[in-house]
Design a protein around this motif. Sequence first.
Motif, mmCIF file in Angstrom:
data_model
loop_
_atom_site.group_PDB
_atom_site.id
_atom_site.type_symbol
_atom_site.label_atom_id
_atom_site.label_comp_id
_atom_site.label_asym_id
_atom_site.label_seq_id
_atom_site.Cartn_x
_atom_site.Cartn_y
_atom_site.Cartn_z
ATOM 1 N N PRO A 25 -6.912 0.019 0.927
ATOM 2 C CA PRO A 25 -5.869 1.019 1.234
ATOM 3 C C PRO A 25 -5.430 1.021 2.689
ATOM 4 O O PRO A 25 -4.779 1.954 3.144
ATOM 5 C CB PRO A 25 -6.572 2.331 0.889
ATOM 6 C CG PRO A 25 -8.003 2.075 1.228
ATOM 7 C CD PRO A 25 -8.263 0.628 0.896
ATOM 8 N N ILE B 12 0.820 -1.214 0.000
ATOM 9 C CA ILE B 12 0.000 0.000 0.000
ATOM 10 C C ILE B 12 0.854 1.263 0.000
ATOM 11 O O ILE B 12 0.321 2.376 -0.029
ATOM 12 C CB ILE B 12 -0.970 0.030 1.194
ATOM 13 C CG1 ILE B 12 -0.208 0.124 2.524
ATOM 14 C CG2 ILE B 12 -1.910 -1.169 1.172
ATOM 15 C CD1 ILE B 12 -1.103 0.424 3.724
ATOM 16 N N PHE C 59 -2.278 3.568 6.204
ATOM 17 C CA PHE C 59 -3.074 3.836 5.021
ATOM 18 C C PHE C 59 -2.181 4.138 3.821
ATOM 19 O O PHE C 59 -1.071 4.648 3.972
ATOM 20 C CB PHE C 59 -3.981 5.059 5.237
ATOM 21 C CG PHE C 59 -4.813 4.994 6.473
ATOM 22 C CD1 PHE C 59 -6.111 4.510 6.436
ATOM 23 C CD2 PHE C 59 -4.317 5.429 7.696
ATOM 24 C CE1 PHE C 59 -6.891 4.454 7.581
ATOM 25 C CE2 PHE C 59 -5.075 5.384 8.845
ATOM 26 C CZ PHE C 59 -6.364 4.893 8.785
ATOM 27 N N SER C 60 -2.700 3.854 2.655
ATOM 28 C CA SER C 60 -2.010 4.233 1.431
ATOM 29 C C SER C 60 -2.232 5.711 1.145
ATOM 30 O O SER C 60 -3.326 6.248 1.369
ATOM 31 C CB SER C 60 -2.533 3.407 0.259
ATOM 32 O OG SER C 60 -2.021 3.904 -0.958
ATOM 33 N N ARG D 129 -2.520 6.787 -1.628
ATOM 34 C CA ARG D 129 -3.381 6.814 -2.809
ATOM 35 C C ARG D 129 -4.865 6.809 -2.448
ATOM 36 O O ARG D 129 -5.718 6.853 -3.321
ATOM 37 C CB ARG D 129 -3.078 5.605 -3.696
ATOM 38 C CG ARG D 129 -1.746 5.701 -4.437
ATOM 39 C CD ARG D 129 -1.398 4.393 -5.112
ATOM 40 N NE ARG D 129 -0.803 3.444 -4.166
ATOM 41 C CZ ARG D 129 -0.517 2.175 -4.456
ATOM 42 N NH1 ARG D 129 -0.816 1.699 -5.656
ATOM 43 N NH2 ARG D 129 0.036 1.392 -3.558
ATOM 44 N N ILE D 130 -5.157 6.716 -1.173
ATOM 45 C CA ILE D 130 -6.551 6.682 -0.744
ATOM 46 C C ILE D 130 -7.235 7.998 -1.090
ATOM 47 O O ILE D 130 -6.604 9.048 -1.200
ATOM 48 C CB ILE D 130 -6.635 6.414 0.780
ATOM 49 C CG1 ILE D 130 -8.029 5.948 1.170
ATOM 50 C CG2 ILE D 130 -6.216 7.625 1.561
ATOM 51 C CD1 ILE D 130 -8.103 5.447 2.616
ATOM 52 N N GLU D 131 -8.548 7.936 -1.250
ATOM 53 C CA GLU D 131 -9.319 9.133 -1.596
ATOM 54 C C GLU D 131 -9.064 10.259 -0.594
ATOM 55 O O GLU D 131 -9.314 10.113 0.606
ATOM 56 C CB GLU D 131 -10.814 8.804 -1.614
ATOM 57 C CG GLU D 131 -11.212 7.787 -2.663
ATOM 58 C CD GLU D 131 -11.193 8.362 -4.070
ATOM 59 O OE1 GLU D 131 -11.289 9.598 -4.206
ATOM 60 O OE2 GLU D 131 -11.078 7.574 -5.017
ATOM 61 N N LEU E 118 -14.107 2.018 4.585
ATOM 62 C CA LEU E 118 -12.862 2.117 3.844
ATOM 63 C C LEU E 118 -12.376 0.784 3.280
ATOM 64 O O LEU E 118 -11.399 0.757 2.533
ATOM 65 C CB LEU E 118 -11.769 2.721 4.738
ATOM 66 C CG LEU E 118 -12.081 4.089 5.341
ATOM 67 C CD1 LEU E 118 -10.897 4.592 6.146
ATOM 68 C CD2 LEU E 118 -12.461 5.090 4.262
ATOM 69 N N TYR F 178 -12.948 2.062 -2.558
ATOM 70 C CA TYR F 178 -11.715 2.682 -2.082
ATOM 71 C C TYR F 178 -10.458 1.871 -2.455
ATOM 72 O O TYR F 178 -9.373 2.179 -1.969
ATOM 73 C CB TYR F 178 -11.756 2.866 -0.569
ATOM 74 C CG TYR F 178 -12.808 3.844 -0.109
ATOM 75 C CD1 TYR F 178 -12.665 5.203 -0.354
ATOM 76 C CD2 TYR F 178 -13.944 3.405 0.563
ATOM 77 C CE1 TYR F 178 -13.626 6.110 0.048
ATOM 78 C CE2 TYR F 178 -14.921 4.306 0.981
ATOM 79 C CZ TYR F 178 -14.759 5.650 0.720
ATOM 80 O OH TYR F 178 -15.707 6.549 1.125
ATOM 81 N N LYS F 179 -10.624 0.898 -3.301
ATOM 82 C CA LYS F 179 -9.491 0.028 -3.645
ATOM 83 C C LYS F 179 -8.352 0.819 -4.292
ATOM 84 O O LYS F 179 -8.593 1.864 -4.921
ATOM 85 C CB LYS F 179 -9.949 -1.075 -4.593
ATOM 86 C CG LYS F 179 -10.301 -0.598 -5.999
ATOM 87 C CD LYS F 179 -10.674 -1.770 -6.893
ATOM 88 C CE LYS F 179 -10.981 -1.277 -8.299
ATOM 89 N NZ LYS F 179 -11.331 -2.397 -9.224
ATOM 90 N N ILE F 180 -7.138 0.330 -4.133
ATOM 91 C CA ILE F 180 -5.988 0.974 -4.767
ATOM 92 C C ILE F 180 -5.431 0.093 -5.861
ATOM 93 O O ILE F 180 -4.473 0.469 -6.536
ATOM 94 C CB ILE F 180 -4.892 1.304 -3.734
ATOM 95 C CG1 ILE F 180 -4.419 0.059 -2.994
ATOM 96 C CG2 ILE F 180 -5.402 2.357 -2.761
ATOM 97 C CD1 ILE F 180 -3.254 0.314 -2.079
ATOM 98 N N THR G 170 -13.681 -1.761 10.008
ATOM 99 C CA THR G 170 -13.140 -0.409 9.839
ATOM 100 C C THR G 170 -13.316 0.395 11.121
ATOM 101 O O THR G 170 -12.383 1.044 11.616
ATOM 102 C CB THR G 170 -13.836 0.317 8.671
ATOM 103 O OG1 THR G 170 -13.631 -0.406 7.458
ATOM 104 C CG2 THR G 170 -13.281 1.725 8.495
#
Length: 369
Positions: free
Chosen positions: A220, A78, A309-310, A312-314, A361, A366-368, A297
């Motif tokens: 993420p 991630i 968390f990544s 790249r998350i929203e 999440l 929310y996938k990366i 979550t």
Amino acid sequence: DTDRSRGLGDVYKRQDLGDILPRDKSRLREDIGMKKKIGKFSKEIREITKQETCYYCGNKFTSFCNSHSIPAFVLRNIAENGEVLTLNAFIDNPIFKVDKGVNQAGTFNLICRNCDSKIFSEYENPENYCNVPTQKMLGQIALKNNLMAISKRMFEINLYDKAEKELGLPSELRRVKNETNTLDLNEYIESYKKAKKSIDKNSTSDYYLCYYEKLNYVVPIAFQGAIALIADFNRNIINNIYNMSPEYKVKNINICVFPLQNETAVFMFIESGDKRYRNFYRQFNKLDRDDRLLALTYIMLSYSEEVYFSKRIEKEIFPNEQLQKISRNTSEILSPTPFVDPILVAKEAYDLSKRKLIPNLLLEKYKIN
């Protein structure tokens, strides 16, 4: 009233440094000198806490492995440019970092490199997640969770001792904090010994996998930890974290969210024979899939800060007020009056029905990858 720190997750509580540092966040954020003092103070405590022998094999070493609470390969899945976001992305505490490099995320120094490479080898092999985790993998995860907690409790005990001597922390506060920390430490050591024995004898029945799910996308979030839930979905008490009797044992449930290369393994397990979580996992498994993921979550964010968390998350989720609120849960559950039972306050603060207020999440949206 005080809380048993073990009851609040697998890390030292978010308000602990707040007990001995300035309350004004804006001033602390701007005061570079204060930040340096905090860094120096923490470094000194780490030196005091440093062990002379490997906690697992007992051999003497001068340097120890930088063990990860979550497998490094999971974090790399991630990471963005080698970094992951910490829970502080929601909490915004100026003391702690918003992001960390994979090599610094969720680490502790308690065992030697040789032990680290051997005793976690099965569960830290990504190829072993093609199937349901084995008993040996669950034992290794439980062992790691307890080692992480032991390391943190040792650190925290030294933190309060040093804060009393050098920063004027009230002796009564130090006494109460370390009374609970010592109680927690002893329980973690007991659970660690059980996990070690399970691995040594190659047990096939010491842990019960009460939930397992494979998602066909990469979430993420990465998480691994032992959490002491306060209440189940019907608000029945699971752990009375305010019971200070050494005879009363706080019981944990181990939760893992492991983003893999193209999918995600999500699972929970307990020690076999632990009846305290029976109603909880039965209720949990009756939920539909999306609601199970939402409950996880909520539990991760409200009970622990060892969540990563990544980047790249929203981005729009981070200003979410409800996410910020539950991420600060740990510092908000003390009883406002001595006439109110603190476990009732805690039960309200961690009410699982509040999961419906936050974004899920772990959903595919929310996938990366």
